[in-house]
Design a protein around this motif. Structure first.
Motif, short mmCIF file in Angstrom:
data_model
loop_
_atom_site.label_atom_id
_atom_site.label_comp_id
_atom_site.label_asym_id
_atom_site.label_seq_id
_atom_site.Cartn_x
_atom_site.Cartn_y
_atom_site.Cartn_z
N ASN A 100 14.53 8.70 -6.00
CA ASN A 100 14.68 7.34 -5.28
C ASN A 100 16.02 7.12 -5.06
N VAL A 101 17.03 7.44 -5.98
CA VAL A 101 18.48 7.20 -5.77
C VAL A 101 18.87 7.95 -4.24
N ARG A 102 18.52 9.35 -4.30
CA ARG A 102 18.90 9.89 -3.09
C ARG A 102 18.01 9.57 -1.78
N ALA A 103 16.77 8.85 -1.97
CA ALA A 103 16.22 8.53 -0.75
C ALA A 103 16.52 7.45 0.07
N ARG A 104 16.18 7.25 1.23
CA ARG A 104 16.39 6.14 2.07
C ARG A 104 15.27 5.09 1.70
N ILE A 105 15.87 4.00 1.12
CA ILE A 105 15.13 3.07 0.72
C ILE A 105 15.47 1.72 1.45
N ALA A 106 14.28 1.02 2.16
CA ALA A 106 14.51 -0.13 2.85
C ALA A 106 13.91 -1.30 2.17
N PHE A 107 14.72 -2.58 2.29
CA PHE A 107 14.19 -3.65 1.47
C PHE A 107 13.21 -4.40 2.64
N ALA A 108 11.97 -4.58 2.31
CA ALA A 108 11.03 -5.32 3.25
C ALA A 108 10.95 -6.91 2.79
N ASP A 109 11.52 -7.83 3.29
CA ASP A 109 11.51 -9.21 2.95
C ASP A 109 11.16 -9.99 4.11
N VAL A 110 10.36 -10.81 4.20
CA VAL A 110 10.21 -11.66 5.59
C VAL A 110 11.39 -12.56 5.70
N ALA A 111 12.03 -12.97 4.75
CA ALA A 111 13.11 -14.05 4.50
C ALA A 111 14.30 -13.60 5.41
N ALA A 112 14.42 -12.29 5.53
CA ALA A 112 15.48 -11.60 5.90
C ALA A 112 15.63 -12.05 7.35
N ALA A 113 14.45 -12.11 8.02
CA ALA A 113 14.40 -12.13 9.64
C ALA A 113 14.58 -13.85 10.17
N ASN A 114 14.68 -14.48 8.76
CA ASN A 114 14.74 -16.13 9.03
C ASN A 114 13.87 -16.76 9.98
N HIS A 115 12.54 -16.20 9.94
CA HIS A 115 11.73 -16.75 10.88
C HIS A 115 10.59 -17.79 9.94
N ALA A 116 10.72 -19.09 10.11
CA ALA A 116 10.05 -19.77 9.08
C ALA A 116 8.45 -19.85 9.13
N ASP A 117 7.96 -19.27 10.11
CA ASP A 117 6.46 -19.13 10.17
C ASP A 117 5.96 -17.76 9.59
N ASP A 118 7.03 -16.94 9.22
CA ASP A 118 6.57 -15.53 8.51
C ASP A 118 5.96 -15.74 7.31
N ARG A 119 5.12 -15.08 6.80
CA ARG A 119 4.44 -15.19 5.42
C ARG A 119 4.75 -13.71 4.77
#
Length: 365
Positions: free
Chosen positions: A111-130
């Motif tokens: 996992n340290v060597r892999a490419r890991i992305a953080f999937a968080d709806v808050a990052a995109a800053n769209h208030a309607d996203d859940r």
């Protein structure tokens, strides 16, 4: 202070290594045209960036955000591609807080060597996203505009689990995962919208993680400010160098008063942002409870400064800087892509005002 010395040493070492690597034509071509470079990512992993915040008992350096801030400033100066923030912020903070089983997962070398992305709806800053929902071991939902999601091997997903947020690790190849790759402004990032359709091949890292998720978001926001400070420094340096070289009417354009005034304003903004980021990481290191407020202030200032300095650099360079291959164009678009991530300056300024006036918690808390 030892941490300050470590920050300077690590930043200097990082700058030398990345500077030499990113000057190689094949590496530059990979970053410009593909948004990633295996050589750069291997170098980042080997440099131990992911070990800065990781506690010593778990195999890390056990340092604080002042050291990581110095490293991320260098990453901004060199427009380092790849999932730097997931590996330097998300994985270490999870490992520090998680139980033994989850800690072993996130610190596993694969996992340290892999490419890991953080999937968080808050990052995109769209208030309607859940947030996607985790229910009875199955994950359902969608996360839009995931930075580095387009070529990730695994995703750390912020999911709703009852009244709490949970952190879940999902392989990109798991049944039910759909990755819709998207074009973004930042040529050093591969964006994607992720769809989770009853995904059961997953590992629940932290089942009740609302507090940890908020800390990750705030730390990410502060490190974005440091990256933007580094990008702003590069844009200023590029504009000054070009003003010395470019000649009109037999003189360098840097000799013209209008250009000098523009560069002076840019320099004042960059110096102020660098000082703010340095003071902020020191303040947060001394008083961690101030992280939400300090990170919001720094990110708001950084977003505004990076855009302003980028616009100034474009003016100094003229039409040549509007070509996609030009450094100024690439750095400016990267700065714009980070402007709205976890809140732009207007959103964050309003939130800071409410916090200071005692009007309630910030919307990301």
């Amino acid at each position: 202070m030892p941490d300050t010395i470590s920050a300077e040493a690590m930043a200097e070492s990082t700058a030398e290594t990345l500077g030499a690597l990113l000057r190689k034509p094949d590496v530059r071509d990979a970053v410009v045209h593909h948004g990633s470079s295996d050589q750069v990512w291997t170098t980042v992993v080997a440099a131990g960036w992911g070990e800065v915040l990781l506690a010593e008992p778990h195999g890390g350096l056990g340092l604080d955000v002042d050291v990581l801030g110095a490293v991320l400033t260098v990453a901004g100066r060199f427009l380092v591609p790849g999932p730097v923030l997931p590996h330097t912020v998300v994985l270490p903070l999870i490992a520090n807080a998680a139980e033994d089983t989850a800690r072993k997962i996130v610190t596993d070398p694969s996992n340290v060597r892999a490419r890991i992305a953080f999937a968080d709806v808050a990052a995109a800053n769209h208030a309607d996203d859940r947030a996607p929902v985790l229910d009875e071991g199955s994950l359902r939902g969608t996360v839009r505009l995931v930075r580095d999601g387009g070529d990730a091997d695994r995703f750390v997903v912020v999911a709703q689990r009852g009244s709490e947020l949970a952190l879940v690790l999902v392989p990109a190849t798991a049944p039910g995962v759909t990755v819709d790759r998207q074009e973004g402004l930042d040529v050093a990032a591969r964006y994607a919208t992720l769809h989770f359709d009853d995904v059961s091949e997953l590992s629940v890292l932290v089942p009740a993680a609302t507090g940890l998720v908020n800390r990750i978001r705030d730390t990410w926001r502060l490190m974005l400010a440091c990256r933007l400070a580094g990008a702003s420094r590069h844009l200023l340096d590029a504009a000054v160098a070009y003003a010395k070289e470019r000649r009109q009417f037999g003189k360098p354009i840097g000799s013209f008063q209008a250009v000098q005034h523009l560069l002076a304003d840019m320099a004042a903004d960059v110096l102020a942002l660098e000082a703010l980021c340095a003071d902020t990481v020191e303040a947060v290191t001394a008083r961690p409870e101030r992280l939400p407020l300090e990170a919001a202030v720094a990110k708001a200032a950084a977003a505004r400064t990076a855009r302003s300095v980028g616009e100034g650099a474009l003016q100094v360079h003229g039409g040549i800087a509007f070509t996609r291959e030009h450094d100024v164009h690439r750095w400016f678009l990267s700065a714009l892509s980070m402007q709205g991530e976890y809140g732009d300056e207007a959103d964050l300024a309003a939130s800071v005002g409410r916090l200071l006036l005692g009007g309630g918690e910030a919307p990301w808390s």
